[in-house]
Design a protein around this motif. Structure first.
Motif, short mmCIF file in Angstrom:
data_model
loop_
_atom_site.label_atom_id
_atom_site.label_comp_id
_atom_site.label_asym_id
_atom_site.label_seq_id
_atom_site.Cartn_x
_atom_site.Cartn_y
_atom_site.Cartn_z
N PRO A 130 -29.37 -32.95 0.71
CA PRO A 130 -29.48 -31.35 0.07
C PRO A 130 -28.12 -31.61 -0.71
CG PRO A 130 -28.28 -31.35 2.39
CD PRO A 130 -29.16 -32.84 2.21
N ALA A 131 -27.90 -30.30 -1.47
CA ALA A 131 -26.68 -30.35 -2.51
C ALA A 131 -25.64 -30.03 -1.39
CB ALA A 131 -26.90 -29.18 -3.45
N ILE A 132 -24.35 -30.22 -1.70
CA ILE A 132 -23.35 -30.28 -0.64
C ILE A 132 -22.36 -29.23 -1.21
CG2 ILE A 132 -21.37 -31.21 0.75
CD1 ILE A 132 -24.14 -31.96 1.50
N GLY A 138 -15.12 -24.58 -3.33
CA GLY A 138 -16.23 -23.73 -3.87
C GLY A 138 -17.04 -24.31 -4.87
N ASN A 139 -16.87 -25.68 -5.05
CA ASN A 139 -17.70 -26.41 -5.97
C ASN A 139 -18.69 -27.15 -5.26
OD1 ASN A 139 -15.79 -25.99 -7.99
ND2 ASN A 139 -14.50 -27.40 -7.49
N THR A 140 -19.90 -27.14 -5.97
CA THR A 140 -20.94 -28.16 -5.52
C THR A 140 -20.77 -29.72 -5.77
OG1 THR A 140 -22.68 -26.42 -5.50
CG2 THR A 140 -23.46 -28.71 -5.44
N LEU A 141 -20.98 -30.45 -4.81
CA LEU A 141 -20.59 -32.19 -5.14
C LEU A 141 -21.63 -32.53 -6.08
CD1 LEU A 141 -18.36 -31.62 -2.65
CD2 LEU A 141 -19.34 -33.65 -1.97
N PRO A 142 -21.17 -33.24 -6.79
CA PRO A 142 -22.10 -34.19 -7.97
C PRO A 142 -22.65 -35.03 -7.11
CG PRO A 142 -19.92 -35.01 -8.27
CD PRO A 142 -19.70 -33.84 -7.31
N PHE A 143 -23.74 -35.78 -7.49
CA PHE A 143 -24.63 -36.90 -6.74
C PHE A 143 -24.38 -38.30 -7.41
CE2 PHE A 143 -27.14 -33.26 -5.14
CZ PHE A 143 -27.50 -33.47 -4.22
N ALA A 154 -20.96 -40.14 -10.84
CA ALA A 154 -21.29 -39.02 -10.08
C ALA A 154 -21.37 -37.98 -11.25
CB ALA A 154 -19.91 -38.80 -9.18
N THR A 155 -22.51 -37.17 -11.08
CA THR A 155 -22.84 -36.21 -11.71
C THR A 155 -23.75 -35.26 -11.31
OG1 THR A 155 -23.71 -35.78 -14.19
CG2 THR A 155 -24.88 -37.33 -12.76
N PRO A 156 -23.48 -33.96 -11.75
CA PRO A 156 -24.37 -32.67 -11.34
C PRO A 156 -25.85 -32.92 -11.59
CG PRO A 156 -22.49 -31.91 -12.39
CD PRO A 156 -22.49 -33.26 -12.73
N ILE A 157 -26.85 -32.56 -10.65
CA ILE A 157 -28.33 -32.69 -11.09
C ILE A 157 -28.89 -31.27 -10.87
CG2 ILE A 157 -28.51 -35.07 -10.58
CD1 ILE A 157 -29.94 -34.53 -8.12
N HIS A 158 -30.12 -31.05 -11.41
CA HIS A 158 -30.62 -29.54 -11.36
C HIS A 158 -32.05 -29.72 -10.82
CE1 HIS A 158 -26.87 -28.35 -12.94
NE2 HIS A 158 -26.92 -29.07 -13.99
N TYR A 206 -36.70 -48.65 -0.48
CA TYR A 206 -36.84 -47.06 -0.31
C TYR A 206 -36.08 -46.38 -1.28
CZ TYR A 206 -38.56 -48.94 4.24
OH TYR A 206 -39.54 -49.48 5.08
N GLY A 207 -36.54 -45.01 -1.27
CA GLY A 207 -35.75 -44.26 -2.06
C GLY A 207 -35.16 -43.27 -1.11
N VAL A 208 -33.83 -42.95 -1.89
CA VAL A 208 -32.85 -41.77 -1.20
C VAL A 208 -33.13 -40.56 -2.30
CG1 VAL A 208 -30.52 -41.00 -0.52
CG2 VAL A 208 -31.54 -43.33 -0.08
N VAL A 209 -33.60 -39.51 -1.96
CA VAL A 209 -33.71 -38.57 -2.78
C VAL A 209 -32.95 -37.31 -2.62
CG1 VAL A 209 -35.64 -36.93 -3.66
CG2 VAL A 209 -36.34 -39.31 -2.89
N ALA A 210 -32.35 -36.74 -3.82
CA ALA A 210 -31.53 -35.62 -3.66
C ALA A 210 -32.49 -34.31 -4.06
CB ALA A 210 -30.63 -35.66 -4.64
N VAL A 211 -32.04 -33.40 -3.31
CA VAL A 211 -33.02 -31.85 -3.51
C VAL A 211 -32.10 -30.81 -3.58
CG1 VAL A 211 -34.54 -30.57 -2.55
CG2 VAL A 211 -34.62 -32.98 -1.85
#
Length: 303
Positions: A130-132, A138-143, A154-158, A206-211
């Protein structure tokens, strides 16, 4: 407990604790959905205060929870390995892993599971994450992404997409992949244990997938205001955490499955870590010693 769409026969949770805030731990355990077949709480260290320890035991006791007491603080890697091993004996095919100071939103597991099913049509999947949301800042960590050129950033994704690595807190992972890949490196103890495992399974195909639609609330260490910018905070680490963060990051660059972009990326991180340690401490002399030992040991570790 929240009702979810996921099959109740496949997913178990692992929660790793070390002198936890019992209010936060209770909130996490209560937030786990009813689809979780079992929760294994792996305790890495208690308190000298017997009353606190009794409150901890009372907090984790439940018919659908198992409690594993490690022998002292064995580190996050050993605790994860032990917790996931316990889940295999219960027939779990997937593990949802947590730090003690994290908490998922009610819909998070459903979103992760749906994303897994969609991604699995395109690639073998080791984990979805998940997004952290960092409650301290108060920030969302980049992936961490790997560009076609090999550069890591390391960058935000949507949108849901594969990433180079992610932290284990909130990670939904395939138990069989964890076990066959060798699990977490226990000699690394804590920092970059998750990064190394992600790099390893990615090298195995294998893939590691961010959601990003799935969200985990997380308290990520201590922060303080940067003295030169009143609206900016910095992460303050103990000398021991500085040591492991630097040692394992440098050692990771020596591993054959590390992406070629890891070393230049980590050097940028390392300079920031060392600058904060020297400027803000705590215990600046210990921080300096930790930096030297981290570099020395990283070049001599058995990788």
């Amino acid at each position: 407990m929240q009702k979810t769409l996921i099959s109740p026969s496949v997913v178990g949770a692992v929660v790793v604790t070390y002198q936890p805030d019992l209010t936060a731990l209770h909130r996490l355990l209560q937030a786990l959905p009813s689809a979780i077949v079992a929760t294994v709480v792996v305790h890495n260290g208690g308190w000298d205060d017997d009353a606190c320890y009794r409150r901890f035991v009372s907090c984790v006791q439940h018919p659908r929870r198992q409690w594993v007491q490690m022998s002292g603080n064995a580190g996050i890697a050993a605790a994860l390995n032990r917790g996931i091993a316990e889940l295999t004996t219960l027939g779990c095919t997937h593990a949802w892993t947590f730090d003690q100071d994290s908490c998922p939103r009610p819909e998070t597991l459903d979103i992760l599971w749906a994303a897994w099913q969609a991604a699995a049509r395109q690639m073998p999947v080791a984990a979805v994450v998940p997004a952290i949301h960092d409650q301290g800042t108060g920030n969302t960590l980049p992936f961490l992404l790997e560009h076609p050129s090999g550069v890591l950033e390391a960058t935000p994704i949507h949108q849901t997409q594969p990433v180079a690595a992610a932290i284990t807190s909130g990670m939904l992972l395939d138990v069989a992949v964890w076990q066959t890949s060798g699990g977490a490196r226990e000699d690394w103890f804590i920092d970059h244990v998750d990064t190394e495992w992600c790099f390893r399974v990615r090298a195995q195909g294998y893939g590691v997938v961010a959601v990003p639609a799935a969200v985990l609330q997380h308290e990520l260490g201590h922060t303080r205001t940067a003295f030169y910018r009143s609206n900016r905070t910095v992460k303050v680490r103990s000398a021991l955490r500085t040591y492991y963060m630097l040692r394992n990051g440098w050692a990771l660059a020596r591993l054959p499955h590390a992406p070629q972009g890891w070393l230049p990326y980590f050097w940028r991180q390392a300079w920031r870590i060392m600058l904060v340690a020297v400027v803000y401490g705590p215990n600046r002399w210990q921080q300096l010693r930790a930096m030297y030992r981290a570099w020395w040991h990283a070049q001599r570790m058995d990788v």
